[in-house]
Design a protein around this motif. Structure first.
Motif, PDB file in Angstrom:
ATOM      1  N   ALA A 243       1.097  -1.160   0.011  1.00 19.06           N
ATOM      2  CA  ALA A 243       0.203  -0.016  -0.067  1.00 19.06           C
ATOM      3  C   ALA A 243       0.728   1.391  -0.101  1.00 19.06           C
ATOM      4  O   ALA A 243       0.615   2.371  -0.494  1.00 19.06           O
TER       5      ALA A 243
ATOM      6  N   THR B 122       1.311   4.273  -2.932  1.00 23.23           N
ATOM      7  CA  THR B 122       1.148   5.659  -2.474  1.00 23.23           C
ATOM      8  C   THR B 122       2.295   6.625  -3.076  1.00 23.23           C
ATOM      9  O   THR B 122       2.168   7.477  -3.693  1.00 23.23           O
TER      10      THR B 122
ATOM     11  N   SER C 119      -7.452   9.538  -1.320  1.00 19.50           N
ATOM     12  CA  SER C 119      -8.542   9.027  -2.116  1.00 19.50           C
ATOM     13  C   SER C 119      -7.830   8.818  -3.672  1.00 19.50           C
ATOM     14  O   SER C 119      -8.242   7.805  -4.298  1.00 19.50           O
TER      15      SER C 119
ATOM     16  N   THR D 159      -6.471   5.106  -3.450  1.00 17.56           N
ATOM     17  CA  THR D 159      -7.631   4.139  -3.443  1.00 17.56           C
ATOM     18  C   THR D 159      -8.104   3.744  -4.994  1.00 17.56           C
ATOM     19  O   THR D 159      -8.713   2.962  -5.293  1.00 17.56           O
ATOM     20  N   ASP D 160      -8.321   5.084  -5.560  1.00 18.19           N
ATOM     21  CA  ASP D 160      -9.126   5.150  -6.721  1.00 18.19           C
ATOM     22  C   ASP D 160      -8.320   4.701  -7.915  1.00 18.19           C
ATOM     23  O   ASP D 160      -8.754   4.530  -8.932  1.00 18.19           O
TER      24      ASP D 160
ATOM     25  N   TRP E  33      -7.760   0.019  -7.175  1.00 19.75           N
ATOM     26  CA  TRP E  33      -6.813  -0.575  -6.057  1.00 19.75           C
ATOM     27  C   TRP E  33      -7.622  -1.070  -4.791  1.00 19.75           C
ATOM     28  O   TRP E  33      -7.445  -2.120  -4.347  1.00 19.75           O
ATOM     29  N   TYR E  34      -8.288  -0.068  -4.291  1.00 25.40           N
ATOM     30  CA  TYR E  34      -8.655  -0.404  -2.822  1.00 25.40           C
ATOM     31  C   TYR E  34     -10.093   0.080  -2.757  1.00 25.40           C
ATOM     32  O   TYR E  34     -10.475   0.869  -3.579  1.00 25.40           O
TER      33      TYR E  34
ATOM     34  N   SER F  82     -10.922   2.492   2.532  1.00 25.48           N
ATOM     35  CA  SER F  82      -9.724   1.786   3.315  1.00 25.48           C
ATOM     36  C   SER F  82      -8.738   2.949   3.295  1.00 25.48           C
ATOM     37  O   SER F  82      -7.439   2.551   3.238  1.00 25.48           O
ATOM     38  N   ARG F  83      -9.006   4.038   3.147  1.00 25.25           N
ATOM     39  CA  ARG F  83      -8.019   5.136   2.995  1.00 25.25           C
ATOM     40  C   ARG F  83      -7.150   5.309   4.391  1.00 25.25           C
ATOM     41  O   ARG F  83      -6.087   5.763   4.423  1.00 25.25           O
TER      42      ARG F  83
END
Length: 357
Positions: A34, A38, A58, A61-62, A96-97, A101-102
């Protein structure tokens, strides 16, 4: 602006553990996938400190593999602008997420991992609760993911970054951990406080035991002596000292890995220190502490002159993280990688915090 080249996820995953060596605070948050993703999103969006470009969690995650493959700067900029706009956005079905789940990205990877370890900067003046983008990579850190950096050049660049940005404590811990790892294939020599020497079988437990005898005993006891030391192939007891102290040590009992004695404590009474070395075996839990106290009473010790220590390799060791909740109150925790420091687990005190400082 010149948009940074986006490396592969494999490159970032490979380099993060080289950059954040063992001994770094919250290393587990710095090297996981993760966090690698990032870093990738920051590079994709050109979020390098000084460019005035920032991301928010976000966007991580997007992100999707399909979007990451669109590397033309116009496509990248359009995506970043759209993700930060107020227009309703349709998430990719291969994002991805999950939306919720941030926290693992913001609270762990960024807040506890990358920011404290000088890899990410936070935008000044943006409130904690704000949804505005506020994270960017330090340019020196971002440069470490240039895939043209290879072999000796990469090693040199990482070393220079570590020297500049990692804390002296982290570097010292890392040095001790590396030294112990390098010695783990050889028998381990141990020098007792009285000058006697033994060798222990190779392995991490022996490295920690060596540190307990040679460093903990010297740093935290006035006149230290080794009363008992146990490993798989050795059971060492100082029979002369046992006799002088009029003690009875029953070797059939479940004794700790090391028993130290301080022959000249401040209180004037002999202090006996039970030490459990944890690499694979258990710590001094409350149950273990009660059992050791019973052995001590039978041996002729006084409970007021007993101390209990659990020794680990490092604060980042998986054994410590897994067992910390089992450690007994009114005992101590010591780490071989930080030999001059000790953790006290104190219960039942009516003192204020200011009195404990």
């Amino acid at each position: 602006m010149t948009w940074p080249i986006v490396p592969s996820l494999a490159t970032v995953l490979e380099r993060l553990p080289l950059i954040f060596i063992e001994g770094v605070e919250h290393r587990q948050y710095c090297i996981r996938e993760a966090t690698a993703k990032t870093v990738l999103v920051m590079l994709y969006c050109g979020a390098i400190y000084g460019t005035e470009k920032w991301i928010r969690p976000s966007q991580v995650t997007d992100m999707s593999d399909e979007q990451l493959a669109l590397i033309d700067h116009t496509e990248r900029e359009a995506w970043c602008v759209h993700m930060l706009s107020n227009r309703k956005k349709n998430r990719s079905p291969t994002a991805w997420y999950a939306v919720n789940s941030r926290e693992q990205i913001r609270d762990e990877g960024i807040a506890q991992g990358l920011i404290p370890n000088q890899a990410v900067m936070e935008r000044p003046g943006v409130p904690t609760t704000s949804s505005k983008p506020k994270y960017a990579l330090r340019s020196e850190f971002a440069a470490l993911f240039d895939e043209s950096l290879q072999d000796e050049a990469l090693v040199a660049a990482i070393a220079a970054w570590q020297l500049r940005f990692l804390s002296a404590t982290a570097r010292a811990r890392a040095t001790i951990i590396r030294r112990n790892a390098a010695a783990s294939t050889h028998r381990v020599p141990v020098m007792f406080p009285n000058g006697a020497a033994i060798t222990l079988a190779h392995g991490e437990s022996s490295n920690i035991t060596k540190a307990v005898v040679e460093q903990f005993a010297v740093n935290f006891l006035e006149q230290p002596a080794v009363l008992w030391l146990s490993e798989s192939a050795n059971k060492i007891i100082d029979e002369t000292l046992v006799a002088e102290l009029h003690l009875h040590i029953d070797q059939s009992k479940s004794l700790p890995d090391v028993i130290l004695v301080d022959l000249s404590p401040v209180s004037g009474d002999i202090l006996v220190v039970f030490v459990e070395v944890v690499h694979s075996d258990g710590p001094i839990s409350q149950q273990r502490k009660v059992a050791l106290e019973a052995i001590a009473l039978e041996a002729g010790f006084e409970t007021t002159n007993l101390a209990y220590v659990t020794a680990f390799a490092d604060r980042s060791a998986s054994q410590y993280r897994a067992l910390v909740h089992n450690l007994a109150w009114n005992s101590f925790v010591w780490f071989a990688s930080e030999p001059n420091s000790i953790v006290t687990l104190q219960s039942g005190t009516d003192k204020k915090l200011s009195e404990l400082l």
